[in-house]
Write an enzyme that holds these catalytic residues in place. Structure first.
Site, PDB file in Angstrom:
ATOM      1  N   HIS A 441       0.818  -1.221   0.000  1.00 12.38           N
ATOM      2  CA  HIS A 441       0.000   0.000   0.000  1.00 12.38           C
ATOM      3  C   HIS A 441       0.853   1.273   0.000  1.00 12.38           C
ATOM      4  CE1 HIS A 441       0.491  -0.034   4.500  1.00 12.38           C
ATOM      5  NE2 HIS A 441       0.430   1.278   4.323  1.00 12.38           N
ATOM      6  N   ASP A 488      -0.040  -7.677   1.775  1.00 16.01           N
ATOM      7  CA  ASP A 488       0.443  -6.285   1.728  1.00 16.01           C
ATOM      8  C   ASP A 488       1.972  -6.272   1.745  1.00 16.01           C
ATOM      9  OD1 ASP A 488       0.516  -3.544   1.768  1.00 16.01           O
ATOM     10  OD2 ASP A 488      -0.003  -3.358   3.900  1.00 16.01           O
ATOM     11  N   SER A 585       4.171   2.959   7.998  1.00 12.15           N
ATOM     12  CA  SER A 585       3.828   1.915   7.023  1.00 12.15           C
ATOM     13  C   SER A 585       5.029   1.508   6.176  1.00 12.15           C
ATOM     14  CB  SER A 585       2.717   2.405   6.105  1.00 12.15           C
ATOM     15  OG  SER A 585       1.498   2.456   6.795  1.00 12.15           O
TER      16      SER A 585
END
Length: 643
Positions: A441, A488, A585
Site C-alpha cells: 500500500h 500487503d 507503514s
C-alpha cells in the site's frame, strides 16, 4: 511362601536371559555382574528381550498441533538442510551435483566410483535415494568399498564392517545407540528398512565368538541422518577382549508397520512405534527424527532449540549451527549447563562421553567447510564501528513517543525512507544488493515517481552518509488486496549505478537485514523492534526516526476476527503502550536471534487506533512470503542458510 517362590522364579528367568544387554524401542538395560564361570557361546542370548510396557507420554513435552504436521529432519522450517540439499517450500530437496562447491577431498562411492567431493557424492545419493558414500580416498582405493555385515543366527545380529585394510566389529560403548542402529539397518544391503532398527543392544564378545572371531572394534557416533555407517564419526579400531562389549541390532524387515491406533507410544512419521520415554531426548529413535521435532522441552540432558527441536549434548558448540537461531553455538552458562547430562540421564543413548580412542574418519569437518563456503551472505549485522552522533543530537534523544524513543543518527542501518514526489510517507527495509522490502500500500507501479533514501535520520535534513537512489522497478504482490490489506508486501528494485552492477556506493552507515525463511524462527512473545517516522499518539507528524521494542502477539485473529488473513501477524502490547502508527507503514519489524543476526520479521501494514488497548498493530509476516521474495530477487540475494 508364595512371595519367596515368585522371587525365585524371577531370578531363574533373569539368569536364563543371559548377559546380553538389549534395547527395545531404545530402552537401555544395565550390564549384570559377570559370573566366574565361562559358559559356551550361546547365540540364543542374542534374542531380543520382550518389549517393555510403554510409559504414558509426558503431558507437556509434545505439541500435538506440531505432531499433526508430521515434521521430520527434512522439515527446514525447523532444522537446517545438509549442504547437498536446499530448502524449498519448507522441505529439504536434493541439489544437483553441479550445485555443490567444487572443492574438498575426493571420496569413494559404494559402487567403486570416485567423486569430486562429499557434497557431490551425497547429492547423487539424495537424488537416487540410496546409500552411496564409502570413504575418503586417502583411506584407500575405491575398488574396495566400506561394507557392513550383520552376522548372527537369530534375534539380534552382531554389527561388523570391512574396509580395504580393516575388518572390525562395532563397539558397544556409550555412543552406540538407537540413532546409530537405525543407520546400520538403513545400510543393510540385504533388507534396507526405512524404519531402521527394531532393537539395538550390546553383548560381551565371549558370548558371540561363535558368530564372529574378529578381534578389533570401532566406536561410532551417528546423528541418525547418515545414509551409511561410513558417514558417522568413526574412531580408530581398538583391540577387544572376551569381556569387551560389542554392538548388536535387530532391523525391521517386511513385517507390517504398526498402525497409529495400535501404537501405545509415539507414532513416528515413518510408522515406527517408539516408547514415550524416548521422545525429546536428543536421540533419533524414529529414524526420521520425528520424535525430536515437536518438543516443548527436552529430557535426559538434551539441548532445546526454540523451534521445538531437541539436540544431543555433543551437538552443542561443535561449530555447526543446528538451532535456527544459533543458540546451540552461543557460549553461555545456560548452554554449558544444558550440554552436561543430568544425574541419572540415559548415557547409553546420549553418548555423553567421548571414546578414548583417536578419530579415524569424520565427515563433520567436511560438512563444516561446505557450510562456511555457502553461508556467505552478509546481512543482519550492523556496522558498530560507525556511529554518527554529536553533542546536540545526543541531548535531543527523548523517550516515549507511542512507547518509543528517538533513534541515534546511524542506529538502524537497514531502515530506508520511501520518497514519492518529494514527500516521505513510508519506510522500508534494505535487503542488500538492489532490493528494498516494503508494504504494497506504500507504492504504485510508477517507479519514476519514487526515490529511496538511505541513512536518513531527520526527514528535513541530511546526514553526510545519506544517499538517495532512483527506483528501477516496483513489484507488488499479485494477490494484494487494497481493501483488506491481504498480501500487503512489495519489492523495490533500485537503479544500477552508471557502468556498474551495484546500485549503491559503499556506505559505512548502511547494512542489509536478513530475510527469514521459517515462520518458526521467532516464537510468540519474542521481543523485536519497530522503527519509522510515523505520527505520535497525539497524531502529530514527527521529523526524527524513532524506534520501540514490541512483543510478538499470538492469536492475532482473535482481535480482528474476519479482518485477519493468512500472512498477517500482530505485535505491540495489549495495553496500547507501544505501537506503530500512520507514517510507519512499510517499515521493518526486526527480530534478532541468539547469535546476534537480525531478520525483518514483519512489515508495518495496518491497525486500528494507534496505541490503544486491545488494538495491536498488524504486520505482514515476511517469512510467509519467503518463496515469493526469493523468486523475485534470486537465491543469492536473500538466502544465507538452507541454500
Amino acid at each position: 511362601m508364595m512371595r519367596i517362590t515368585l522371587v525365585l522364579l524371577l531370578s531363574a528367568l533373569l539368569l536364563q536371559l543371559g548377559r546380553t544387554v538389549g534395547t527395545v524401542g531404545g530402552s537401555a538395560h544395565k550390564h549384570e555382574k559377570p559370573s566366574d564361570e565361562k559358559p559356551e557361546p550361546d547365540t540364543s542370548s542374542l534374542t531380543p528381550p520382550p518389549t517393555p510396557h510403554h510409559k504414558a507420554p509426558p503431558p507437556s513435552l509434545l505439541s500435538q498441533e506440531c505432531v499433526d504436521e508430521k515434521h521430520t529432519r527434512s522439515s527446514c522450517t525447523k532444522v537446517f538442510c545438509p549442504p547437498w540439499e536446499r530448502c524449498i517450500n519448507g522441505q529439504c530437496v536434493c541439489k544437483l551435483p553441479y550445485q555443490c562447491p567444487r572443492f574438498g577431498p575426493r571420496v569413494c562411492g559404494l559402487e567403486g566410483r570416485s567423486y569430486m567431493s562429499l557434497c557431490q557424492a551425497q547429492a547423487n545419493a539424495c537424488r537416487e535415494k540410496r546409500p552411496l558414500f564409502s570413504h575418503y580416498t586417502d583411506l584407500g582405493s575405491c575398488e574396495e568399498p566400506f561394507k557392513v555385515e550383520l552376522r548372527g543366527l537369530k534375534g539380534q545380529q552382531v554389527v561388523q564392517f570391512r574396509t580395504a585394510d580393516v575388518t572390525a566389529l562395532v563397539c558397544g560403548s556409550d555412543s552406540w545407540n538407537m540413532a546409530a542402529a537405525n543407520v546400520v539397518c538403513k545400510h543393510n544391503k540385504n533388507n534396507p528398512s526405512l524404519r531402521g532398527a527394531k532393537v539395538f543392544g550390546k553383548s560381551e564378545f565371549k558370548d558371540i565368538m561363535g558368530v564372529s572371531r574378529v578381534h578389533e572394534c570401532v566406536d561410532v557416533r551417528c546423528t541418525g541422518a547418515e545414509r551409511t555407517l561410513a558417514e558417522c564419526l568413526l574412531y580408530k579400531p581398538r583391540s577387544i577382549s572376551e569381556d569387551t562389549s560389542v554392538a548388536t541390532v535387530t532391523c525391521y524387515t517386511n513385517e507390517p508397520a504398526v498402525g497409529k491406533d495400535e501404537c501405545d507410544g509415539f507414532h513416528c512419521v515413518n510408522e515406527k512405534c517408539v516408547s514415550w520415554e524416548h521422545i525429546c531426548d536428543g536421540v533419533d529413535d524414529c529414524g526420521d527424527n520425528s520424535d525430536e521435532m515437536c518438543c516443548t522441552g527436552c529430557q535426559n540432558g538434551a539441548f532445546y532449540c526454540k523451534s521445538g527441536v531437541c539436540l544431543p549434548p555433543y551437538a552443542v558448540q561443535d561449530k555447526i549451527r543446528d538451532c535456527l537461531g544459533g543458540e546451540d553455538e552461543i557460549e553461555t552458562v545456560e548452554t554449558v549447563r544444558k550440554s552436561i547430562p543430568r544425574s541419572g540421564s540415559r548415557k547409553e543413548h546420549l553418548g555423553s562421553e567421548e571414546p578414548k580412542t583417536e578419530v579415524w574418519t569424520n565427515s563433520k569437518d567436511d560438512i563444516l567447510k561446505i557450510r562456511n563456503h555457502t553461508e556467505t551472505l552478509e546481512c543482519g549485522i550492523p556496522n558498530m564501528d560507525y556511529v554518527h552522533k554529536t553533542e546536540e543530537e545526543t541531548r535531543r534523544r527523548t523517550k516515549r513517543v507511542v512507547g518509543g524513543e528517538e533513534a541515534m543518527p546511524t542506529q538502524i542501518q537497514w531502515q530506508v525512507a520511501i520518497q514519492e514526489d518529494e514527500k516521505i510517507h513510508c519506510g522500508g527495509a534494505y535487503l542488500g544488493g538492489c532490493w528494498v522490502l516494503t508494504a504494497a500500500h506504500c507504492v504504485r507501479p510508477k517507479p519514476q515517481s519514487f526515490r529511496i533514501k538511505f541513512s536518513l535520520w531527520q526527514k528535513i535534513s541530511l546526514l553526510t552518509t545519506t544517499d538517495s537512489v532512483p527506483v528501477k522497478n516496483i513489484i507488488i504482490h499479485r494477490e494484494y488486496n487494497p481493501r483488506t490489506y491481504e498480501n500487503d508486501i512489495a519489492l523495490i528494485q533500485l537503479e544500477e549505478l552508471a557502468y556498474e552492477k551495484e546500485c549503491l556506493h559503499p556506505n559505512p552507515a548502511v547494512r542489509p537485514v536478513c530475510v527469514p525463511w521459517s515462520p518458526l524462527q521467532f516464537p510468540a512473545n519474542y521481543t523485536c523492534t519497530i522503527s519509522g517516522w510515523g505520527r505520535n499518539k497525539q497524531g502529530d507528524s514527527v521529523n526524527i526516526l524513532r524506534w520501540a521494542n514490541v512483543s510478538l502477539i499470538p492469536n492475532c485473529e482473535s482481535y480482528y476476527k474476519e479482518r485477519y488473513h493468512k500472512g498477517m501477524m500482530c505485535a505491540g502490547d495489549l495495553e496500547g503502550n507501544v505501537d506503530s502508527c500512520q507514517g510507519d507503514s512499510g517499515g521493518p519489524l526486526v527480530c534478532k536471534d541468539a547469535s546476534g543476526v537480525s531478520y525483518v520479521w514483519g512489515i508495518v501494514s495496518w491497525g486500528d487506533k494507534c496505541g490503544e488497548a486491545g488494538f495491536p498493530g498488524v504486520y505482514t509476516q515476511v517469512a510467509h512470503y519467503f518463496e515469493w521474495i526469493r523468486q523475485q530477487t534470486g537465491w543469492p540475494a536473500v538466502t544465507k542458510y538452507n541454500q
